[in-house]
Scaffold this motif. Structure first.
Motif, PDB file in Angstrom:
ATOM      1  N   GLY A  92       0.826  -1.208   0.000  1.00  0.00           N
ATOM      2  CA  GLY A  92       0.000   0.000   0.000  1.00  0.00           C
ATOM      3  C   GLY A  92       0.856   1.252   0.000  1.00  0.00           C
ATOM      4  O   GLY A  92       1.946   1.283  -0.549  1.00  0.00           O
ATOM      5  N   GLY A  93       0.334   2.293   0.630  1.00  0.00           N
ATOM      6  CA  GLY A  93       1.074   3.546   0.718  1.00  0.00           C
ATOM      7  C   GLY A  93       1.187   4.275  -0.597  1.00  0.00           C
ATOM      8  O   GLY A  93       2.176   4.958  -0.863  1.00  0.00           O
ATOM      9  N   ALA A  94       0.162   4.156  -1.426  1.00  0.00           N
ATOM     10  CA  ALA A  94       0.184   4.823  -2.728  1.00  0.00           C
ATOM     11  C   ALA A  94      -0.105   6.320  -2.589  1.00  0.00           C
ATOM     12  O   ALA A  94      -0.688   6.757  -1.603  1.00  0.00           O
ATOM     13  CB  ALA A  94      -0.853   4.191  -3.651  1.00  0.00           C
ATOM     14  N   GLN A  95       0.315   7.055  -3.584  1.00  0.00           N
ATOM     15  CA  GLN A  95      -0.056   8.464  -3.683  1.00  0.00           C
ATOM     16  C   GLN A  95      -1.228   8.503  -4.660  1.00  0.00           C
ATOM     17  O   GLN A  95      -1.043   8.458  -5.866  1.00  0.00           O
ATOM     18  CB  GLN A  95       1.111   9.305  -4.188  1.00  0.00           C
ATOM     19  CG  GLN A  95       0.782  10.786  -4.240  1.00  0.00           C
ATOM     20  CD  GLN A  95       1.991  11.623  -4.627  1.00  0.00           C
ATOM     21  OE1 GLN A  95       3.121  11.278  -4.327  1.00  0.00           O
ATOM     22  NE2 GLN A  95       1.742  12.738  -5.277  1.00  0.00           N
ATOM     23  N   MET A  96      -2.425   8.554  -4.112  1.00  0.00           N
ATOM     24  CA  MET A  96      -3.621   8.371  -4.922  1.00  0.00           C
ATOM     25  C   MET A  96      -4.064   9.639  -5.652  1.00  0.00           C
ATOM     26  O   MET A  96      -4.826   9.578  -6.602  1.00  0.00           O
ATOM     27  CB  MET A  96      -4.775   7.845  -4.056  1.00  0.00           C
ATOM     28  CG  MET A  96      -4.497   6.472  -3.472  1.00  0.00           C
ATOM     29  SD  MET A  96      -4.157   5.197  -4.714  1.00  0.00           S
ATOM     30  CE  MET A  96      -5.776   5.018  -5.450  1.00  0.00           C
ATOM     31  N   ASN A 111       2.715   7.115   5.685  1.00  0.00           N
ATOM     32  CA  ASN A 111       2.256   5.876   6.317  1.00  0.00           C
ATOM     33  C   ASN A 111       3.319   4.786   6.227  1.00  0.00           C
ATOM     34  O   ASN A 111       3.577   4.074   7.208  1.00  0.00           O
ATOM     35  CB  ASN A 111       0.960   5.383   5.661  1.00  0.00           C
ATOM     36  CG  ASN A 111      -0.269   6.121   6.137  1.00  0.00           C
ATOM     37  OD1 ASN A 111      -0.268   6.750   7.189  1.00  0.00           O
ATOM     38  ND2 ASN A 111      -1.329   6.048   5.352  1.00  0.00           N
ATOM     39  N   VAL A 112       3.941   4.655   5.052  1.00  0.00           N
ATOM     40  CA  VAL A 112       4.988   3.644   4.869  1.00  0.00           C
ATOM     41  C   VAL A 112       6.166   3.946   5.795  1.00  0.00           C
ATOM     42  O   VAL A 112       6.674   3.058   6.489  1.00  0.00           O
ATOM     43  CB  VAL A 112       5.451   3.565   3.395  1.00  0.00           C
ATOM     44  CG1 VAL A 112       6.684   2.671   3.244  1.00  0.00           C
ATOM     45  CG2 VAL A 112       4.318   3.074   2.503  1.00  0.00           C
ATOM     46  N   GLU A 113       6.608   5.202   5.817  1.00  0.00           N
ATOM     47  CA  GLU A 113       7.741   5.578   6.675  1.00  0.00           C
ATOM     48  C   GLU A 113       7.440   5.312   8.142  1.00  0.00           C
ATOM     49  O   GLU A 113       8.289   4.805   8.882  1.00  0.00           O
ATOM     50  CB  GLU A 113       8.096   7.056   6.458  1.00  0.00           C
ATOM     51  CG  GLU A 113       8.745   7.313   5.101  1.00  0.00           C
ATOM     52  CD  GLU A 113       8.850   8.796   4.747  1.00  0.00           C
ATOM     53  OE1 GLU A 113       8.319   9.649   5.483  1.00  0.00           O
ATOM     54  OE2 GLU A 113       9.455   9.092   3.691  1.00  0.00           O
ATOM     55  N   ALA A 114       6.229   5.652   8.589  1.00  0.00           N
ATOM     56  CA  ALA A 114       5.854   5.439   9.989  1.00  0.00           C
ATOM     57  C   ALA A 114       5.812   3.948  10.313  1.00  0.00           C
ATOM     58  O   ALA A 114       6.312   3.521  11.360  1.00  0.00           O
ATOM     59  CB  ALA A 114       4.501   6.085  10.279  1.00  0.00           C
ATOM     60  N   ALA A 115       5.228   3.147   9.422  1.00  0.00           N
ATOM     61  CA  ALA A 115       5.160   1.698   9.655  1.00  0.00           C
ATOM     62  C   ALA A 115       6.564   1.110   9.777  1.00  0.00           C
ATOM     63  O   ALA A 115       6.836   0.308  10.677  1.00  0.00           O
ATOM     64  CB  ALA A 115       4.389   1.016   8.525  1.00  0.00           C
ATOM     65  N   LYS A 116       7.462   1.525   8.889  1.00  0.00           N
ATOM     66  CA  LYS A 116       8.841   1.025   8.943  1.00  0.00           C
ATOM     67  C   LYS A 116       9.527   1.414  10.241  1.00  0.00           C
ATOM     68  O   LYS A 116      10.230   0.600  10.846  1.00  0.00           O
ATOM     69  CB  LYS A 116       9.643   1.553   7.751  1.00  0.00           C
ATOM     70  CG  LYS A 116       9.265   0.886   6.447  1.00  0.00           C
ATOM     71  CD  LYS A 116      10.086   1.441   5.294  1.00  0.00           C
ATOM     72  CE  LYS A 116       9.794   0.689   4.010  1.00  0.00           C
ATOM     73  NZ  LYS A 116      10.599   1.183   2.885  1.00  0.00           N
ATOM     74  N   GLU A 129       8.202  -5.847   0.534  1.00  0.00           N
ATOM     75  CA  GLU A 129       7.198  -4.782   0.486  1.00  0.00           C
ATOM     76  C   GLU A 129       6.809  -4.496  -0.959  1.00  0.00           C
ATOM     77  O   GLU A 129       7.576  -4.729  -1.881  1.00  0.00           O
ATOM     78  CB  GLU A 129       7.692  -3.514   1.176  1.00  0.00           C
ATOM     79  CG  GLU A 129       8.825  -2.801   0.471  1.00  0.00           C
ATOM     80  CD  GLU A 129       9.194  -1.492   1.169  1.00  0.00           C
ATOM     81  OE1 GLU A 129       8.398  -0.538   1.137  1.00  0.00           O
ATOM     82  OE2 GLU A 129      10.298  -1.450   1.752  1.00  0.00           O
ATOM     83  N   ASP A 130       5.597  -4.006  -1.095  1.00  0.00           N
ATOM     84  CA  ASP A 130       5.094  -3.522  -2.378  1.00  0.00           C
ATOM     85  C   ASP A 130       4.359  -2.226  -2.039  1.00  0.00           C
ATOM     86  O   ASP A 130       3.176  -2.244  -1.691  1.00  0.00           O
ATOM     87  CB  ASP A 130       4.155  -4.547  -3.029  1.00  0.00           C
ATOM     88  CG  ASP A 130       3.643  -4.050  -4.373  1.00  0.00           C
ATOM     89  OD1 ASP A 130       4.473  -3.598  -5.186  1.00  0.00           O
ATOM     90  OD2 ASP A 130       2.423  -4.086  -4.604  1.00  0.00           O
ATOM     91  N   THR A 131       5.082  -1.119  -2.064  1.00  0.00           N
ATOM     92  CA  THR A 131       4.532   0.153  -1.601  1.00  0.00           C
ATOM     93  C   THR A 131       4.757   1.241  -2.647  1.00  0.00           C
ATOM     94  O   THR A 131       5.556   1.084  -3.565  1.00  0.00           O
ATOM     95  CB  THR A 131       5.187   0.584  -0.264  1.00  0.00           C
ATOM     96  OG1 THR A 131       6.603   0.676  -0.437  1.00  0.00           O
ATOM     97  CG2 THR A 131       4.883  -0.418   0.855  1.00  0.00           C
TER      98      THR A 131
END
Length: 160
Positions: A92-96, A111-116, A129-131
């Protein structure tokens, strides 16, 4: 008989072999998937926002990476999983939407940075990952072997 258990937005769940977990429509949200290589227990959280700072009366810790991921780990430990056996996969973590020059508005990346960061602070390795990108994802996480199937519109299906 395998059961596929749904995880909603700002929600989390854990299960054991032979079941799977799925969440639909990850755009800027991030699916954090935890797998225990020994017991085949799995957990998934669908986080919407990076941090709960400044949120008064946070009634849903699963909405945020900083409060939700530790709660997911706790639920895994309740299944008898040792933290040292846990590995993580992210999707996830796409720029929609087109974002102005403000990085602050790129929620997916944040979101990706925080999760990591939260996973690193908890000592849990990210093995795949697939982000990023600008497309949504639907994911299915299998307890059998920890594979994460990622389905995207127009980009097909891949497994990490």
């Amino acid at each position: 008989m395998m059961e596929i258990i749904k995880v909603g937005m700002a929600d989390l769940n854990v299960t054991t072999y032979p079941n799977a977990l799925t969440t639909l429509g990850l755009g800027s949200c991030v699916g954090v998937c935890i797998y225990d290589t020994k017991t085949k227990a799995i957990g998934m959280i669908h986080i919407m926002l990076p941090y709960s700072w400044g949120v008064k009366n946070n009634t849903n810790p699963a909405k945020f990476a900083d409060t939700g991921i530790p709660l997911l780990i706790e639920k895994m430990e309740e299944l008898g999983v040792a933290k040292k056996n846990m590995v993580a996969k992210l999707a996830g973590g796409a720029q929609m939407f087109e974002v102005t020059r403000s990085e602050f508005m790129n929620i997916g990346k944040r979101n990706v940075e925080a999760a990591k960061k939260v996973l690193q602070d908890l000592g849990i390795s990210i093995v795949a990952e697939d982000t990023g990108g600008n497309y949504g994802r639907t994911i299915i996480f299998y307890s059998e072997d920890g594979r994460l199937e990622i389905k995207t519109i127009g980009k097909g299906t891949k497994t990490i």
